[in-house]
Design a protein around this motif. Structure first.
Motif, PDB file in Angstrom:
ATOM      1  N   ILE A  28      10.458  -0.283   3.993  1.00  0.00           N
ATOM      2  CA  ILE A  28      10.186   0.674   2.926  1.00  0.00           C
ATOM      3  C   ILE A  28      10.241   2.120   3.398  1.00  0.00           C
ATOM      4  O   ILE A  28      10.570   3.020   2.625  1.00  0.00           O
ATOM      5  N   ASP A  29       9.958   2.363   4.665  1.00  0.00           N
ATOM      6  CA  ASP A  29       9.962   3.740   5.180  1.00  0.00           C
ATOM      7  C   ASP A  29      11.345   4.380   5.114  1.00  0.00           C
ATOM      8  O   ASP A  29      11.461   5.606   5.137  1.00  0.00           O
ATOM      9  N   LYS A  37       0.836  -1.208   0.000  1.00  0.00           N
ATOM     10  CA  LYS A  37       0.000   0.000   0.000  1.00  0.00           C
ATOM     11  C   LYS A  37       0.869   1.254   0.000  1.00  0.00           C
ATOM     12  O   LYS A  37       0.608   2.216  -0.752  1.00  0.00           O
ATOM     13  N   LYS A  38       1.911   1.261   0.822  1.00  0.00           N
ATOM     14  CA  LYS A  38       2.808   2.421   0.882  1.00  0.00           C
ATOM     15  C   LYS A  38       3.510   2.630  -0.460  1.00  0.00           C
ATOM     16  O   LYS A  38       3.671   3.770  -0.911  1.00  0.00           O
ATOM     17  N   ALA A  39       3.934   1.529  -1.082  1.00  0.00           N
ATOM     18  CA  ALA A  39       4.624   1.640  -2.366  1.00  0.00           C
ATOM     19  C   ALA A  39       3.707   2.222  -3.433  1.00  0.00           C
ATOM     20  O   ALA A  39       4.135   3.043  -4.266  1.00  0.00           O
ATOM     21  N   GLU A  40       2.436   1.820  -3.418  1.00  0.00           N
ATOM     22  CA  GLU A  40       1.474   2.369  -4.375  1.00  0.00           C
ATOM     23  C   GLU A  40       1.202   3.841  -4.089  1.00  0.00           C
ATOM     24  O   GLU A  40       1.112   4.658  -5.008  1.00  0.00           O
ATOM     25  N   GLU A  41       1.094   4.200  -2.813  1.00  0.00           N
ATOM     26  CA  GLU A  41       0.841   5.594  -2.441  1.00  0.00           C
ATOM     27  C   GLU A  41       2.011   6.504  -2.812  1.00  0.00           C
ATOM     28  O   GLU A  41       1.820   7.676  -3.144  1.00  0.00           O
ATOM     29  N   LYS A  42       3.232   5.956  -2.773  1.00  0.00           N
ATOM     30  CA  LYS A  42       4.421   6.723  -3.165  1.00  0.00           C
ATOM     31  C   LYS A  42       4.596   6.793  -4.674  1.00  0.00           C
ATOM     32  O   LYS A  42       5.496   7.479  -5.170  1.00  0.00           O
ATOM     33  N   ASN A  43       3.747   6.047  -5.381  1.00  0.00           N
ATOM     34  CA  ASN A  43       3.803   5.988  -6.849  1.00  0.00           C
ATOM     35  C   ASN A  43       5.129   5.441  -7.361  1.00  0.00           C
ATOM     36  O   ASN A  43       5.604   5.825  -8.439  1.00  0.00           O
ATOM     37  N   ILE A  44       5.732   4.514  -6.607  1.00  0.00           N
ATOM     38  CA  ILE A  44       6.961   3.883  -7.075  1.00  0.00           C
ATOM     39  C   ILE A  44       6.671   2.519  -7.704  1.00  0.00           C
ATOM     40  O   ILE A  44       7.574   1.912  -8.301  1.00  0.00           O
TER      41      ILE A  44
END
Length: 292
Positions: free
Chosen positions: A141-142, A45-52
């Motif tokens: 990921i952070d 979810k974080k990776a998608e939110e960061k658009n990476i």
């Protein structure tokens, strides 16, 4: 070649601190389709939110079947089981690479599985073993930051089975990511030099920090030298335990080599031998200047 790279469909297996940094770099390069594979939904979810990444997956089958280029960023002890579980899932003509910091053991585990894939499925898959000489002391990921790749070194393992055009493609990708030099070594050469430049340095940093008898409030009395030498003592115990044990023969040799050099200084001190001390300092200064 840049346009070819941008048109690749890429999958990154493991979106920890290194995998997510790869995703950041791929996104900046302009690769249009980037899939992330991880067992943690929150990480995806974080990776998608960061658009990476364009899309995250827990199950591996769909993204692997679609991906031209796959980057495996798993811990060493997970590599074999990952390939056993995905033996039928890779795309025809896929290029696979990894980031594991030891090679002989990993290649010994993976090559028989890759041969089984070729025989069993008839798929032509090219695994190019690699090692980015960059990382961070924190995990997850952070803390991913692809700036660690800038001007870093990258090692690719020499294997006559790899296609020349795929080696050139990987080399161009890592240069676009910011790596300054790509070197080609055998697995044996890799593990021997990495035992010295990476694993020994971590062992020294850990031992230095742990040798503090804590008689004083050490934090009040340290300078840049202590900070620089001990930065990597903040260590991922799970990963580095696997790396040390997976390359233990080479690492033990390098520890002995280091102990021999330390003994020269120790004996010079015992004997009030200022000449030997100066000689050691001159040698180290000259060698360090070459690194700069």
């Amino acid at each position: 070649m840049i346009e070819k790279i941008k048109d690749l469909t890429v999958a990154i297996v493991g979106l920890g601190v290194i995998g997510a940094a790869f995703a950041e770099s791929f996104s900046e390069i302009g690769i249009k389709t980037i899939y992330g594979i991880d067992i943690d939904e929150e990480t995806l979810k974080k990776a998608e939110e960061k658009n990476i990444i364009n899309k995250g997956f827990i199950e591996t089958k769909e993204p692997l079947e679609k991906s031209d280029f796959v980057v495996i960023t798993l811990y060493p002890n997970l590599m074999k089981s990952f390939f056993v579980n995905n033996i039928d899932n890779f795309k025809e003509n896929a290029i696979i690479t990894d980031v594991v910091g030891i090679k002989e053991k990993i290649i010994g585990d993976i090559n028989p599985i890759m041969e089984k894939i070729r025989i069993q499925s008839g798929k032509n898959i090219d695994f190019i073993f690699g090692h980015p000489m960059a990382g961070r002391e924190k995990r997850g990921i952070d803390f991913a930051d692809n700036r660690v790749f800038q001007n870093a070194n990258y090692i690719i393992i020499k294997d006559e089975k790899n296609k020349k055009e795929n080696l050139e493609l990987l080399s161009e990708i890592v240069r676009l990511m910011g790596f300054k030099k790509v070197s080609f070594l055998t697995a044996q050469e890799h593990d021997e030099i990495i035992a010295f430049t990476s694993q020994l340095t971590h062992a020294i940093a850990v031992s230095l920090v742990n040798s503090d008898n804590q008689k004083y409030d050490t934090n009040r009395f340290i300078g840049d030298s202590f900070r620089d030498l001990t930065r990597i003592a903040k260590i991922n115990e799970d990963l580095w335990s696997e790396l040390f044990l997976g390359n233990k023969e080479n690492l033990l040799k390098m520890i002995q080599q280091f102990e021999n050099e330390l003994d020269i200084i120790k004996n010079a001190l015992k004997n009030d031998d200022i000449g030997t001390l100066k000689e050691q300092f001159i040698i180290s200064t000259r060698r360090r200047e070459k690194i700069d």
